[in-house]
Design a protein around this motif. Structure first.
Motif, PDB file in Angstrom:
ATOM      1  N   LEU A 208       0.819  -1.208   0.000  1.00  0.00           N
ATOM      2  CA  LEU A 208       0.000   0.000   0.000  1.00  0.00           C
ATOM      3  C   LEU A 208       0.859   1.267   0.000  1.00  0.00           C
ATOM      4  CD1 LEU A 208      -2.809  -1.003   2.517  1.00  0.00           C
ATOM      5  CD2 LEU A 208      -3.039  -0.710   0.045  1.00  0.00           C
ATOM      6  N   ARG A 209       1.978   1.220   0.717  1.00  0.00           N
ATOM      7  CA  ARG A 209       2.794   2.432   0.799  1.00  0.00           C
ATOM      8  C   ARG A 209       3.522   2.727  -0.511  1.00  0.00           C
ATOM      9  NH1 ARG A 209       6.052   1.712   6.378  1.00  0.00           N
ATOM     10  NH2 ARG A 209       6.141  -0.423   5.587  1.00  0.00           N
ATOM     11  N   THR A 210       3.873   1.707  -1.251  1.00  0.00           N
ATOM     12  CA  THR A 210       4.624   1.943  -2.499  1.00  0.00           C
ATOM     13  C   THR A 210       3.829   2.763  -3.510  1.00  0.00           C
ATOM     14  OG1 THR A 210       5.885  -0.102  -2.162  1.00  0.00           O
ATOM     15  CG2 THR A 210       5.820   0.815  -4.391  1.00  0.00           C
ATOM     16  N   PRO A 211       2.601   2.382  -3.865  1.00  0.00           N
ATOM     17  CA  PRO A 211       1.867   3.231  -4.821  1.00  0.00           C
ATOM     18  C   PRO A 211       1.529   4.602  -4.263  1.00  0.00           C
ATOM     19  CG  PRO A 211       0.447   1.489  -3.963  1.00  0.00           C
ATOM     20  CD  PRO A 211       1.827   1.179  -3.508  1.00  0.00           C
ATOM     21  N   LEU A 212       1.310   4.697  -2.956  1.00  0.00           N
ATOM     22  CA  LEU A 212       1.031   6.016  -2.378  1.00  0.00           C
ATOM     23  C   LEU A 212       2.255   6.920  -2.479  1.00  0.00           C
ATOM     24  CD1 LEU A 212      -1.032   5.032   0.797  1.00  0.00           C
ATOM     25  CD2 LEU A 212      -1.878   6.080  -1.303  1.00  0.00           C
ATOM     26  N   ALA A 213       3.424   6.343  -2.266  1.00  0.00           N
ATOM     27  CA  ALA A 213       4.644   7.150  -2.409  1.00  0.00           C
ATOM     28  C   ALA A 213       4.852   7.580  -3.859  1.00  0.00           C
ATOM     29  CB  ALA A 213       5.845   6.346  -1.900  1.00  0.00           C
ATOM     30  N   ILE A 214       4.548   6.685  -4.795  1.00  0.00           N
ATOM     31  CA  ILE A 214       4.676   7.044  -6.215  1.00  0.00           C
ATOM     32  C   ILE A 214       3.697   8.151  -6.575  1.00  0.00           C
ATOM     33  CG2 ILE A 214       4.390   6.181  -8.562  1.00  0.00           C
ATOM     34  CD1 ILE A 214       5.350   3.463  -7.569  1.00  0.00           C
ATOM     35  N   ASN A 215       2.456   8.046  -6.086  1.00  0.00           N
ATOM     36  CA  ASN A 215       1.460   9.092  -6.357  1.00  0.00           C
ATOM     37  C   ASN A 215       1.908  10.431  -5.789  1.00  0.00           C
ATOM     38  OD1 ASN A 215      -0.159   7.239  -7.650  1.00  0.00           O
ATOM     39  ND2 ASN A 215      -1.446   6.846  -5.860  1.00  0.00           N
ATOM     40  N   ARG A 216       2.451  10.404  -4.562  1.00  0.00           N
ATOM     41  CA  ARG A 216       2.894  11.660  -3.963  1.00  0.00           C
ATOM     42  C   ARG A 216       4.009  12.294  -4.787  1.00  0.00           C
ATOM     43  NH1 ARG A 216       4.697   9.793   0.333  1.00  0.00           N
ATOM     44  NH2 ARG A 216       6.926   9.986  -0.074  1.00  0.00           N
ATOM     45  N   THR A 217       4.944  11.477  -5.261  1.00  0.00           N
ATOM     46  CA  THR A 217       6.049  12.007  -6.060  1.00  0.00           C
ATOM     47  C   THR A 217       5.543  12.617  -7.365  1.00  0.00           C
ATOM     48  OG1 THR A 217       7.518  10.319  -5.128  1.00  0.00           O
ATOM     49  CG2 THR A 217       8.244  11.424  -7.140  1.00  0.00           C
ATOM     50  N   LEU A 218       4.622  11.912  -8.035  1.00  0.00           N
ATOM     51  CA  LEU A 218       4.079  12.443  -9.292  1.00  0.00           C
ATOM     52  C   LEU A 218       3.323  13.746  -9.070  1.00  0.00           C
ATOM     53  CD1 LEU A 218       2.807   9.121 -10.949  1.00  0.00           C
ATOM     54  CD2 LEU A 218       4.858  10.438 -11.519  1.00  0.00           C
ATOM     55  N   LEU A 219       2.532  13.809  -7.992  1.00  0.00           N
ATOM     56  CA  LEU A 219       1.776  15.032  -7.714  1.00  0.00           C
ATOM     57  C   LEU A 219       2.716  16.187  -7.388  1.00  0.00           C
ATOM     58  CD1 LEU A 219      -1.165  13.556  -5.585  1.00  0.00           C
ATOM     59  CD2 LEU A 219      -1.305  14.507  -7.894  1.00  0.00           C
ATOM     60  N   GLU A 220       3.762  15.911  -6.620  1.00  0.00           N
ATOM     61  CA  GLU A 220       4.700  16.985  -6.287  1.00  0.00           C
ATOM     62  C   GLU A 220       5.435  17.475  -7.531  1.00  0.00           C
ATOM     63  OE1 GLU A 220       7.137  15.220  -3.330  1.00  0.00           O
ATOM     64  OE2 GLU A 220       5.750  15.624  -1.666  1.00  0.00           O
ATOM     65  N   VAL A 221       5.732  16.567  -8.467  1.00  0.00           N
ATOM     66  CA  VAL A 221       6.394  16.973  -9.706  1.00  0.00           C
ATOM     67  C   VAL A 221       5.479  17.885 -10.525  1.00  0.00           C
ATOM     68  CG1 VAL A 221       7.266  16.146 -11.918  1.00  0.00           C
ATOM     69  CG2 VAL A 221       7.950  15.005  -9.795  1.00  0.00           C
ATOM     70  N   HIS A 222       4.202  17.494 -10.629  1.00  0.00           N
ATOM     71  CA  HIS A 222       3.264  18.330 -11.394  1.00  0.00           C
ATOM     72  C   HIS A 222       3.023  19.663 -10.700  1.00  0.00           C
ATOM     73  CE1 HIS A 222       2.182  15.597 -14.647  1.00  0.00           C
ATOM     74  NE2 HIS A 222       2.089  14.603 -13.767  1.00  0.00           N
ATOM     75  N   SER A 224       5.132  21.300  -9.001  1.00  0.00           N
ATOM     76  CA  SER A 224       6.325  22.146  -9.122  1.00  0.00           C
ATOM     77  C   SER A 224       6.414  22.853 -10.472  1.00  0.00           C
ATOM     78  CB  SER A 224       7.581  21.301  -8.903  1.00  0.00           C
ATOM     79  OG  SER A 224       7.681  20.292  -9.901  1.00  0.00           O
ATOM     80  N   ASP A 225       5.512  22.511 -11.410  1.00  0.00           N
ATOM     81  CA  ASP A 225       5.524  23.147 -12.727  1.00  0.00           C
ATOM     82  C   ASP A 225       4.870  24.519 -12.615  1.00  0.00           C
ATOM     83  OD1 ASP A 225       5.594  23.827 -15.352  1.00  0.00           O
ATOM     84  OD2 ASP A 225       4.151  22.298 -16.022  1.00  0.00           O
ATOM     85  N   PRO A 226       5.622  25.607 -12.834  1.00  0.00           N
ATOM     86  CA  PRO A 226       5.019  26.953 -12.692  1.00  0.00           C
ATOM     87  C   PRO A 226       4.026  27.274 -13.806  1.00  0.00           C
ATOM     88  CG  PRO A 226       7.268  27.110 -13.492  1.00  0.00           C
ATOM     89  CD  PRO A 226       7.058  25.678 -13.193  1.00  0.00           C
ATOM     90  N   ASN A 227       4.060  26.563 -14.928  1.00  0.00           N
ATOM     91  CA  ASN A 227       3.153  26.856 -16.038  1.00  0.00           C
ATOM     92  C   ASN A 227       1.843  26.068 -15.946  1.00  0.00           C
ATOM     93  OD1 ASN A 227       5.125  28.548 -17.192  1.00  0.00           O
ATOM     94  ND2 ASN A 227       6.147  26.786 -18.165  1.00  0.00           N
ATOM     95  N   ALA A 228       1.662  25.287 -14.901  1.00  0.00           N
ATOM     96  CA  ALA A 228       0.430  24.503 -14.774  1.00  0.00           C
ATOM     97  C   ALA A 228      -0.744  25.432 -14.491  1.00  0.00           C
ATOM     98  CB  ALA A 228       0.582  23.479 -13.655  1.00  0.00           C
TER      99      ALA A 228
END
Length: 415
Positions: A208-222, A224-228
């Protein structure tokens, strides 16, 4: 012409019977009933033989004493009678009728004295044999029932979640050994079940923690995009908060499952230090909500797991800060030693809590008049984890409503 094939034969019967083998003569089995019957019957027989022997010897002595002559003839010329036991016949001028009456009276007195002496000595012998019989019976009963004490001690150790303990009782194949073997089999199954549960919790938490960590990383990457776009950033923040809440839920469930087991490795932990660290972690949140934290933290050293004990203090202080009033709120954290036990007390202002709601607060996912989703006050496992960790350390937690609103949480742990 081809030979006719032989009909298929039935498979051989198994020679091993999984059932418990029965002895050829079950009535000869040394059961507890037979052993106790032989023990106490033999003790009664021995005590009776000893008592009869003593009474026989005393009676023989009494008869021997009673057969001694009451008087002796001093002279035949002029009949003179002398008696030390019957002084009434020592006179020479005693009539014959009075002489016979005195002799009969003296015989009755001597017989009564012999009987009284026999009775008193028999009672003393009976008293002595009773004391010996009770002492011997107590010792033998303790020896026969000693396996029960061993079973009780093992059960008490198992009650502390030490499922690795076994009785392994040896001795005759009686009811107590059968009970001990059955208890060991039950412990074996319970240990396998708890081990499987721990393995499942560990694997599930990892999955359960592995996909949640992946989701958190992807959300933080998106994010961090100033043009979003603004809408996408707002959605990302909402999803990130939901993901963080899910991570907290998984961590809480994992901690709750692990804290239900006994704490194997124990080290000295000061509750005052643990409470201070918990306050430092919640200090920023308390300042943001305008809640003051105060209290006196005296040294109270217990034997336990420092991480789990810190979780107790952290969960209690976090709840006290989050479930508080909006103005002039305060939280008081005290640690001390009372009556040989370490006590952690967390008192806070807050909404009025009905007394009938106290027990529900310690149930998982139960909150006081708050929604299950969309709340910033946790996932509803804080007090459940506190109770579970306290029990694993041999302590308990008690809660009571505070007059004027809020709660008083009191955790008691053995030193």
């Amino acid at each position: 012409m081809a030979a006719t094939p032989a009909p298929p034969q039935a498979p051989p019967k198994p020679t091993w019977d999984p059932r418990r083998p029965q002895p050829p003569f079950p009535w000869l089995r040394p059961t507890i009933r037979i052993r106790l019957t032989l023990l106490y019957g033999g003790m009664f027989l021995i005590a009776g033989i000893l008592l009869l022997s003593i009474i026989y010897l005393l009676a023989a002595q009494a008869i021997s004493t009673g057969n001694q002559p009451l008087f002796k003839i001093v002279s035949f010329d002029k009949l003179q009678v002398s008696s030390g036991k019957c002084p009434a016949i020592n006179t020479t001028s005693l009539p014959l009728s009075d002489f016979n009456d005195a002799i009969a009276h003296c015989v009755d007195q001597q017989r009564q004295a012999a009987l009284d002496d026999l009775l008193s000595r028999s009672l003393l012998a009976l008293l002595g044999l009773a004391v010996i019989a009770f002492a011997f019976g107590y010792a033998m009963a303790g020896r026969v029932l000693s396996p029960l004490g061993r079973i009780t001690r093992t059960a008490r150790q198992v009650a502390g979640s030490d499922l690795s303990r076994r009785i392994e009782l040896d001795g005759p194949d009686d009811e107590l050994k059968e009970l001990a073997d059955t208890f060991d089999d039950m412990l074996e199954r319970l240990q396998r079940a708890f081990t499987a549960q721990q393995r499942f919790v560990g694997n599930a938490s990892h999955e359960l923690r592995t996909p949640l960590a992946i989701n958190r990383t992807l959300l933080e990457v998106h994010l961090s995009d100033p043009n979003a776009p603004v809408e996408l950033q707002q959605l990302g923040k909402t999803l990130l908060a939901t993901n963080e809440r899910s991570e907290q839920l998984v961590e809480g469930l994992l901690l709750l499952a692990r804290s239900d087991n006994q704490i194997v490795e124990r080290k000295p932990v000061d509750l005052a230090e643990v409470a201070t660290q918990a306050i430092d972690q919640v200090h920023a949140e308390a300042e943001a909500k305008g809640v003051k934290i105060r209290g006196e933290r005296k040294p109270a050293v217990v034997q336990g797991n420092g991480v789990l004990l810190e979780r107790i203090a952290l969960n209690l202080v976090q709840n006290a800060v989050r479930y508080n009033v909006s103005e002039d709120g305060w939280v008081e954290v005290n640690t001390e030693v009372q009556h040989g036990q370490a006590v952690l007390t967390v008192t806070n202002t807050g909404p009025v809590v009905p007394a009938y709601e106290i027990d529900n607060l310690f149930e998982p996912f139960r909150r006081l008049r708050t929604e299950r989703t969309g709340s910033d006050r946790g996932v509803g496992l804080g007090l459940s984890i506190v109770r579970s960790v306290a029990r694993a350390h041999g302590g308990h937690i008690a809660a009571q409503p505070r007059e004027g609103g809020g709660l008083v949480m009191r955790v008691t742990l053995p030193l």
